[in-house]
Scaffold this motif. Structure first.
Motif, PDB file in Angstrom:
ATOM      1  N   GLU A 139       2.146   1.742  -3.495  1.00 56.22           N
ATOM      2  CA  GLU A 139       1.121   2.306  -4.385  1.00 56.22           C
ATOM      3  C   GLU A 139       0.965   3.810  -4.178  1.00 56.22           C
ATOM      4  O   GLU A 139       0.755   4.558  -5.137  1.00 56.22           O
ATOM      5  CB  GLU A 139      -0.216   1.591  -4.168  1.00 56.22           C
ATOM      6  N   ALA A 199      -8.281   4.426  -6.007  1.00 58.48           N
ATOM      7  CA  ALA A 199      -9.479   3.839  -6.611  1.00 58.48           C
ATOM      8  C   ALA A 199     -10.054   4.699  -7.729  1.00 58.48           C
ATOM      9  O   ALA A 199     -10.722   4.192  -8.628  1.00 58.48           O
ATOM     10  CB  ALA A 199     -10.540   3.607  -5.532  1.00 58.48           C
ATOM     11  N   GLN A 240       0.833  -1.203   0.000  1.00 55.74           N
ATOM     12  CA  GLN A 240       0.000   0.000   0.000  1.00 55.74           C
ATOM     13  C   GLN A 240       0.870   1.255   0.000  1.00 55.74           C
ATOM     14  O   GLN A 240       0.544   2.245  -0.668  1.00 55.74           O
ATOM     15  CB  GLN A 240      -0.930  -0.009   1.220  1.00 55.74           C
ATOM     16  N   ALA A 258     -14.187   6.450  -9.267  1.00 53.67           N
ATOM     17  CA  ALA A 258     -14.168   5.069  -8.803  1.00 53.67           C
ATOM     18  C   ALA A 258     -15.549   4.444  -8.912  1.00 53.67           C
ATOM     19  O   ALA A 258     -16.557   5.076  -8.589  1.00 53.67           O
ATOM     20  CB  ALA A 258     -13.688   5.021  -7.359  1.00 53.67           C
ATOM     21  N   GLY A 259     -15.592   3.223  -9.412  1.00 53.02           N
ATOM     22  CA  GLY A 259     -16.837   2.466  -9.469  1.00 53.02           C
ATOM     23  C   GLY A 259     -17.701   2.719 -10.687  1.00 53.02           C
ATOM     24  O   GLY A 259     -18.782   2.141 -10.807  1.00 53.02           O
ATOM     25  N   ARG A 264      -9.522  -1.721 -14.875  1.00 51.98           N
ATOM     26  CA  ARG A 264     -10.464  -2.617 -14.187  1.00 51.98           C
ATOM     27  C   ARG A 264     -10.575  -2.256 -12.707  1.00 51.98           C
ATOM     28  O   ARG A 264     -11.670  -2.298 -12.132  1.00 51.98           O
ATOM     29  CB  ARG A 264     -10.004  -4.076 -14.335  1.00 51.98           C
ATOM     30  N   GLY A 265      -9.456  -1.890 -12.096  1.00 52.85           N
ATOM     31  CA  GLY A 265      -9.488  -1.517 -10.689  1.00 52.85           C
ATOM     32  C   GLY A 265     -10.345  -0.282 -10.443  1.00 52.85           C
ATOM     33  O   GLY A 265     -11.136  -0.237  -9.501  1.00 52.85           O
ATOM     34  N   ALA A 286     -13.968  -1.098 -10.741  1.00 52.37           N
ATOM     35  CA  ALA A 286     -14.441  -1.873  -9.590  1.00 52.37           C
ATOM     36  C   ALA A 286     -14.382  -1.069  -8.294  1.00 52.37           C
ATOM     37  O   ALA A 286     -14.809  -1.548  -7.237  1.00 52.37           O
ATOM     38  CB  ALA A 286     -13.603  -3.142  -9.445  1.00 52.37           C
ATOM     39  N   GLY A 287     -13.840   0.166  -8.366  1.00 48.34           N
ATOM     40  CA  GLY A 287     -13.721   0.994  -7.177  1.00 48.34           C
ATOM     41  C   GLY A 287     -12.636   0.524  -6.228  1.00 48.34           C
ATOM     42  O   GLY A 287     -12.711   0.764  -5.022  1.00 48.34           O
ATOM     43  N   LYS A 288     -11.616  -0.151  -6.793  1.00 49.75           N
ATOM     44  CA  LYS A 288     -10.543  -0.693  -5.960  1.00 49.75           C
ATOM     45  C   LYS A 288      -9.209  -0.018  -6.306  1.00 49.75           C
ATOM     46  O   LYS A 288      -8.997   0.385  -7.444  1.00 49.75           O
ATOM     47  CB  LYS A 288     -10.418  -2.204  -6.168  1.00 49.75           C
ATOM     48  N   ALA A 289      -8.351   0.064  -5.317  1.00 57.29           N
ATOM     49  CA  ALA A 289      -7.028   0.649  -5.527  1.00 57.29           C
ATOM     50  C   ALA A 289      -6.105  -0.400  -6.132  1.00 57.29           C
ATOM     51  O   ALA A 289      -5.619  -1.284  -5.433  1.00 57.29           O
ATOM     52  CB  ALA A 289      -6.469   1.166  -4.207  1.00 57.29           C
ATOM     53  N   VAL A 290      -5.904  -0.312  -7.429  1.00 59.16           N
ATOM     54  CA  VAL A 290      -5.014  -1.222  -8.145  1.00 59.16           C
ATOM     55  C   VAL A 290      -3.997  -0.376  -8.902  1.00 59.16           C
ATOM     56  O   VAL A 290      -4.363   0.401  -9.780  1.00 59.16           O
ATOM     57  CB  VAL A 290      -5.786  -2.123  -9.137  1.00 59.16           C
TER      58      VAL A 290
END
Length: 319
Positions: free
Chosen positions: A59, A161, A56, A91-92, A149-150, A153-157
């Motif tokens: 990132e 996010a 984390q 995000a999302g 894609r992250g 999906a609302g994800k931290a990739v």
């Protein structure tokens, strides 16, 4: 002071980090910081707002090199770069939600663009004329597809996010009209310069003495250009992708003319984080020292490695 293990899942609540990077991690009320010099770098202890795993933290640092951070700084400081438009990706939400904005931006940028995500470019370099082509291009390369894609999906990739898509005015025939260089900045200084010289350059027919003289002029120009990018972005460590027009390289008589022709393609993370090392070999201790080790007084940086396609040889310039 031991380096953190990026493969560990154990959260940490404090970390020593280079002073110029401290604001990326420190909390609003973090004032009690101790200092240390680690591998020749001035560092401070930063107490994190909440415990974070090493991945984390990594990132967060990568996100600091996002295009939405460096592009406006580069433009406002007058560093030459390609005209671009950044569009927010909430995000999302599906990427299709910004199709209309993308199509409008493509029109503003002349009808053809190079598209990239905030933190990475697709491996497929192609001109896009519609939002559908932009999406297809970003999804065909895993390093941009995973980021996209992250966000959806609302994800931290590979970053937070939410994110950005960056649309850059297309440069026609870039591969034949320019030579691209990878410049490695460490401690606010260009330490390495990696390039491939193609047959479309005048250097193709040059003797070794003329070739070396031209590349020395290029070294000086790149050293100054990199410093301008450091001042604009405050990135003390980074990797810059820089372009020089073939016509300017062919006509090179002094470094000032070359400097005026250079333009920035993009800023990347340092080579010790995620950026690739070009012609430098990170398994080679001498190369690692050049790029991010202690500065050697006898070397005139940046060290230049130039590979010549037509004669399968390299020119190495340390002075």
């Amino acid at each position: 002071h031991k380096p953190i293990d990026l493969t560990s899942d154990e959260p940490v609540d404090e970390i020593f980090v280079a002073e110029w990077l401290a604001d990326v991690l420190r909390g609003d009320d973090d004032e009690d910081e101790s200092t240390a010099t680690i591998s020749g770098v001035a560092c401070v202890r930063v107490a994190l707002e909440e415990p974070r795993t090493p991945s984390q933290i990594f990132e967060l640092l990568v996100a600091f090199y996002s295009a939405d951070h460096w592009y406006d700084l580069i433009v406002s400081d007058g560093v030459r770069t390609t005209e671009s438009i950044l569009l927010a990706l909430p995000a999302g939400q599906p990427f299709s939600a910004v199709h209309a904005e993308i199509d409008a931006a493509i029109g503003q940028l002349g009808g053809r663009v190079f598209a990239r995500m905030d933190h990475a470019s697709s491996k497929t370099i192609t001109a896009c004329t519609t939002s559908a082509e932009v999406e297809a291009n970003l999804r065909c390369s895993e390093r941009t597809a995973a980021r996209l894609r992250g966000i959806e999906a609302g994800k931290a990739v590979d970053g937070p996010a939410n994110g950005f898509v960056m649309l850059r005015r297309w440069v026609e025939d870039l591969a034949t009209t320019h030579v691209e260089m990878r410049v490695f900045v460490h401690g606010g200084e260009a330490r390495g310069l990696s390039m491939t010289v193609g047959e479309h350059c005048k250097l193709h027919d040059s003797d070794e003495q003329s070739c070396v003289a031209c590349l020395r002029l290029l070294k000086r120009a790149v050293r100054t250009f990199a410093k301008r990018c450091v001042v604009a972005t405050e990135y003390q460590d980074c990797v810059l992708d820089v372009a020089v027009p073939v016509a300017a390289l062919d006509a090179a008589q002094d470094s000032s003319a070359l400097l005026a022709s250079l333009w920035l393609i993009e800023c990347n993370t340092p080579v010790y984080m995620a950026a690739t090392s070009g012609r430098f070999d990170l398994s080679n201790e001498a190369h690692r020292t050049i790029l991010c080790g202690e500065r050697q007084q006898e070397i005139e940086y940046p060290v230049l490695l130039a590979e010549f396609e037509w004669r399968t040889s390299m020119v190495e310039l340390f002075t």
